[in-house]
Design an enzyme around this catalytic site. Structure first.
Site, mmCIF file in Angstrom:
data_model
loop_
_atom_site.group_PDB
_atom_site.id
_atom_site.type_symbol
_atom_site.label_atom_id
_atom_site.label_comp_id
_atom_site.label_asym_id
_atom_site.label_seq_id
_atom_site.Cartn_x
_atom_site.Cartn_y
_atom_site.Cartn_z
ATOM 1 N N ARG A 25 -12.540 -10.964 12.110
ATOM 2 C CA ARG A 25 -12.523 -11.681 12.871
ATOM 3 C C ARG A 25 -13.967 -12.428 14.154
ATOM 4 O O ARG A 25 -14.028 -13.523 13.788
ATOM 5 C CB ARG A 25 -11.331 -11.699 14.182
ATOM 6 C CG ARG A 25 -10.251 -11.648 14.017
ATOM 7 C CD ARG A 25 -9.235 -11.244 15.135
ATOM 8 N NE ARG A 25 -9.728 -9.622 14.941
ATOM 9 C CZ ARG A 25 -8.164 -8.490 15.739
ATOM 10 N NH1 ARG A 25 -7.464 -9.102 15.719
ATOM 11 N NH2 ARG A 25 -9.171 -7.185 15.323
ATOM 12 N N ARG A 29 -0.727 12.320 5.649
ATOM 13 C CA ARG A 29 -0.829 11.267 4.736
ATOM 14 C C ARG A 29 -1.947 12.467 4.155
ATOM 15 O O ARG A 29 -2.680 13.068 5.129
ATOM 16 C CB ARG A 29 -1.214 10.904 5.959
ATOM 17 C CG ARG A 29 -2.409 9.874 4.574
ATOM 18 C CD ARG A 29 -2.693 8.418 5.046
ATOM 19 N NE ARG A 29 -3.893 7.706 4.921
ATOM 20 C CZ ARG A 29 -4.658 7.098 5.247
ATOM 21 N NH1 ARG A 29 -5.833 7.963 6.206
ATOM 22 N NH2 ARG A 29 -5.750 6.892 4.055
ATOM 23 N N GLU A 39 2.436 2.171 5.613
ATOM 24 C CA GLU A 39 2.397 3.070 4.798
ATOM 25 C C GLU A 39 3.662 4.060 5.672
ATOM 26 O O GLU A 39 3.712 5.521 4.537
ATOM 27 C CB GLU A 39 0.929 3.426 4.993
ATOM 28 C CG GLU A 39 0.078 2.363 4.127
ATOM 29 C CD GLU A 39 -1.011 2.670 4.372
ATOM 30 O OE1 GLU A 39 -1.159 1.439 5.749
ATOM 31 O OE2 GLU A 39 -2.260 3.101 3.541
ATOM 32 N N HIS A 52 -4.810 -5.309 -0.599
ATOM 33 C CA HIS A 52 -4.748 -4.300 0.524
ATOM 34 C C HIS A 52 -6.508 -5.382 1.335
ATOM 35 O O HIS A 52 -7.125 -4.264 0.670
ATOM 36 C CB HIS A 52 -4.653 -3.252 0.101
ATOM 37 C CG HIS A 52 -4.477 -1.774 1.430
ATOM 38 N ND1 HIS A 52 -3.470 -1.837 2.090
ATOM 39 C CD2 HIS A 52 -5.462 -2.047 1.984
ATOM 40 C CE1 HIS A 52 -3.556 -0.941 3.182
ATOM 41 N NE2 HIS A 52 -4.758 -1.116 3.319
ATOM 42 N N LEU A 53 -5.723 -5.389 2.171
ATOM 43 C CA LEU A 53 -7.405 -6.477 2.593
ATOM 44 C C LEU A 53 -7.799 -5.901 4.260
ATOM 45 O O LEU A 53 -7.416 -6.830 5.183
ATOM 46 C CB LEU A 53 -7.162 -7.973 2.492
ATOM 47 C CG LEU A 53 -7.310 -7.950 0.951
ATOM 48 C CD1 LEU A 53 -7.579 -9.736 0.958
ATOM 49 C CD2 LEU A 53 -8.762 -7.637 0.098
ATOM 50 N N GLY A 54 -7.682 -4.519 4.518
ATOM 51 C CA GLY A 54 -8.116 -4.075 6.052
ATOM 52 C C GLY A 54 -9.195 -3.918 6.428
ATOM 53 O O GLY A 54 -9.994 -4.142 5.374
ATOM 54 N N ARG A 100 -18.470 -1.473 4.531
ATOM 55 C CA ARG A 100 -19.232 -0.705 2.927
ATOM 56 C C ARG A 100 -18.971 -1.550 2.135
ATOM 57 O O ARG A 100 -18.656 -2.739 1.688
ATOM 58 C CB ARG A 100 -17.677 0.212 3.015
ATOM 59 C CG ARG A 100 -17.208 0.936 3.709
ATOM 60 C CD ARG A 100 -16.454 1.758 2.849
ATOM 61 N NE ARG A 100 -15.048 2.569 3.558
ATOM 62 C CZ ARG A 100 -13.552 2.286 3.888
ATOM 63 N NH1 ARG A 100 -13.325 2.424 2.816
ATOM 64 N NH2 ARG A 100 -13.034 2.744 4.744
ATOM 65 N N GLY A 124 -10.737 -1.703 5.297
ATOM 66 C CA GLY A 124 -11.065 -0.268 4.112
ATOM 67 C C GLY A 124 -10.260 -1.779 3.372
ATOM 68 O O GLY A 124 -8.856 -1.727 3.787
ATOM 69 N N LYS A 172 -2.044 9.996 13.963
ATOM 70 C CA LYS A 172 -1.334 9.025 14.253
ATOM 71 C C LYS A 172 0.242 9.504 14.212
ATOM 72 O O LYS A 172 0.234 10.503 13.133
ATOM 73 C CB LYS A 172 -1.572 8.129 13.607
ATOM 74 C CG LYS A 172 -2.242 6.797 14.139
ATOM 75 C CD LYS A 172 -2.289 5.801 12.950
ATOM 76 C CE LYS A 172 -3.473 5.109 13.024
ATOM 77 N NZ LYS A 172 -3.976 4.287 12.144
ATOM 78 N N GLY A 230 -4.523 -5.737 7.692
ATOM 79 C CA GLY A 230 -4.804 -6.256 8.610
ATOM 80 C C GLY A 230 -5.264 -8.078 8.269
ATOM 81 O O GLY A 230 -5.317 -8.395 9.238
ATOM 82 N N ASN A 283 0.305 11.103 10.660
ATOM 83 C CA ASN A 283 -1.929 10.479 10.164
ATOM 84 C C ASN A 283 -2.863 11.931 10.260
ATOM 85 O O ASN A 283 -3.368 10.654 11.632
ATOM 86 C CB ASN A 283 -2.078 9.740 10.209
ATOM 87 C CG ASN A 283 -3.019 8.702 8.806
ATOM 88 O OD1 ASN A 283 -3.590 9.986 8.661
ATOM 89 N ND2 ASN A 283 -3.005 7.004 9.230
ATOM 90 N N ASN A 337 -2.917 -11.108 7.981
ATOM 91 C CA ASN A 337 -3.080 -12.341 9.537
ATOM 92 C C ASN A 337 -4.116 -13.279 8.965
ATOM 93 O O ASN A 337 -4.380 -13.539 10.258
ATOM 94 C CB ASN A 337 -3.539 -11.135 10.699
ATOM 95 C CG ASN A 337 -2.662 -9.765 11.257
ATOM 96 O OD1 ASN A 337 -2.084 -10.948 11.304
ATOM 97 N ND2 ASN A 337 -3.157 -8.664 10.847
ATOM 98 N N HIS A 379 -5.304 4.133 -0.570
ATOM 99 C CA HIS A 379 -4.670 2.920 -0.507
ATOM 100 C C HIS A 379 -3.131 3.002 -1.428
ATOM 101 O O HIS A 379 -2.367 2.151 -1.416
ATOM 102 C CB HIS A 379 -4.815 1.847 -0.083
ATOM 103 C CG HIS A 379 -6.087 1.360 0.835
ATOM 104 N ND1 HIS A 379 -7.126 0.866 0.603
ATOM 105 C CD2 HIS A 379 -6.314 1.547 1.686
ATOM 106 C CE1 HIS A 379 -8.027 0.515 1.452
ATOM 107 N NE2 HIS A 379 -7.185 0.942 2.310
#
Ligand code: ADP
Length: 395
Positions: free
Chosen positions: A281, A89, A381, A204-206, A237, A208, A15, A327, A8, A331, A178
């Site tokens: 957080r 990716r 992913e 999908h709640l990260g 965003r 982004g 990554k 994320g 990625n 969590n 995503h």
């Protein structure tokens, strides 16, 4: 057994995760950050231990070389030929790619032609691909698109009400994002449902974030739009707004459109409204400590997600499962609670609040009497990218 690398590449990062396939065993993973700087950071996980080095990394070519040297020095590989395929990716596949594709001249040119739709991302993906091609010239490389899963949407779900000329000439439409994560979650979620008519809403709640409605393994609708700025409100965003907000701010502040676009992407959402941080957080903590702006930001964030769930419930005609992932979704029991409290009455959802305390693990958090099953499923992913890369060498 074959070793396959999932890659990625961002504009200043690379990554990687090396897999043993088909077992899907992670051999090692790591990241090179701050590419282009004298104090770049290279981190690699070896035998469960993280090793971190600060060193100059001029460009992606140097970053790839550093990764390969580390794999050889640490005897993870005896030779680079052991990597049988790489999977890259790619954020924007435009209307061209419905599934992953082997990199060749045509694939490369199409990704390149889509750079105006995802300037930072697609350019970086190609830079990364070229860097890998130099050290692994004969290894098949596969492009795995974030947009591919969303290509099954109908025109009424992906079109924008703009002049036809713009839609056609500039390829302006909803592409979503995503997609690799949504596909992974869709496959796992469906394996928990009986019957042959499966309808799900995937959150999908990260930092982004996007929401997708799926029907029998296919995407019907997704919240992100032309770019990752659209859809629900996110950490930094705005998500969807009346388009005239843009015009009005520009007119009144005198800022140029690029500046405002960057502000909408990087300084808005939870961060912009609360004035605290781009990490959810910190926003949660501020709200707990009585910060009213942070509380309103979180209320709006939850409201926007609940509204999309309601919209997709109608779009699907029924829903069998709601999934929380990434994320925040994986969590934060509190975030799930705020969202579910806003939809539970209409959708006849009953949550086992004890089970909702789960973090980072797969769990059904609805009670048996709930009309809709609600699950927390950690996303992955990278394994999807490795699977598609592995397919290329099997075929
Ligand atoms: P991305 O890949 O888009 O950067 P991630 O899926 O990694 O995003 O999610 C990052 C977000 O998840 C951050 O806002 C972070 O605050 C949130 N997050 C991560 N861990 C936790 C946690 N334990 N509790 C609450 N939120 C968390």
């Amino acid at each position: 057994m074959s070793k396959v690398m999932s890659v990625n590449c961002g504009s200043s990062s690379l990554k990687f995760k090396l897999y043993e396939m088909p077992e899907e065993k992670v051999i090692t993973s790591g990241i090179v950050e701050r590419i282009g700087h004298d104090d770049a950071i290279f981190t690699i996980k070896l035998n469960g231990e993280k090793i971190r080095k600060i060193l100059p990394v001029k460009d992606h070519g140097v970053a790839v070389q550093i990764v390969m040297d580390a794999l050889l020095e640490n005897k993870i590989l005896n030779s680079l030929d052991e990597i049988k395929a790489t999977g890259h990716r790619v954020v924007q596949g435009g209307p061209y790619f419905h599934h992953s594709e082997l990199f060749n001249e045509d694939t490369y040119k199409k990704i390149e032609s889509l750079i105006p739709l995802a300037p930072l991302h697609n350019k970086a993906h190609l830079t990364g691909y070229n860097a890998f091609k130099k050290v692994l010239p004969n290894t098949p490389a596969v492009a795995v698109f974030d947009t591919a899963f969303h290509q099954t949407m109908l025109p009424e779900d992906y079109s924008y009400p703009i002049k036809k000329e713009y839609a056609e000439k500039y390829m302006i439409r909803r592409y979503g994002a995503h997609g690799t994560s949504h596909k992974y979650l869709c496959e796992i979620g469906e394996s928990y449902l009986d019957g042959d008519d499966k309808r799900m809403i995937i959150c999908h709640l990260g930092s982004g974030a996007s929401i997708t409605a799926t029907h029998n393994g296919k995407c019907v609708a997704t919240s992100m739009g032309l770019t990752p700025l659209g859809g629900i409100m996110m950490n930094t965003r705005t998500g969807d707004m009346d388009p005239s907000v843009y015009y009005q701010i520009q007119k009144m502040s005198g800022k140029d459109s690029e500046t405002i676009f960057q502000e909408f992407n990087k300084e808005s959402g939870l961060y912009g409204m609360s004035g605290t941080s781009n990490d959810s957080r910190d926003v949660e903590e501020a709200a707990l400590n009585g910060n009213k702006d942070a509380q309103l930001a979180l209320d709006l964030w939850s409201r926007r997600i609940a509204d999309f769930i309601g919209q997709y419930y109608v779009r699907l005609g029924r829903v069998d499962m709601i999934i929380f992932s990434a994320g925040i979704g994986e969590n934060s029991p509190e975030s799930r609670e705020w969202i579910l409290n806003r939809v539970k009455e209409a959708l006849h959802i009953d949550i086992d609040w004890e089970k909702n305390k789960v973090r980072g693990q797969i769990e059904t958090i609805s009670s048996p009497k709930s009309s809709v099953k609600v699950m927390v499923i950690p996303t992955d992913e990278e394994v999807m990218i490795a699977r598609d890369a592995y397919k290329a060498i099997k075929e």
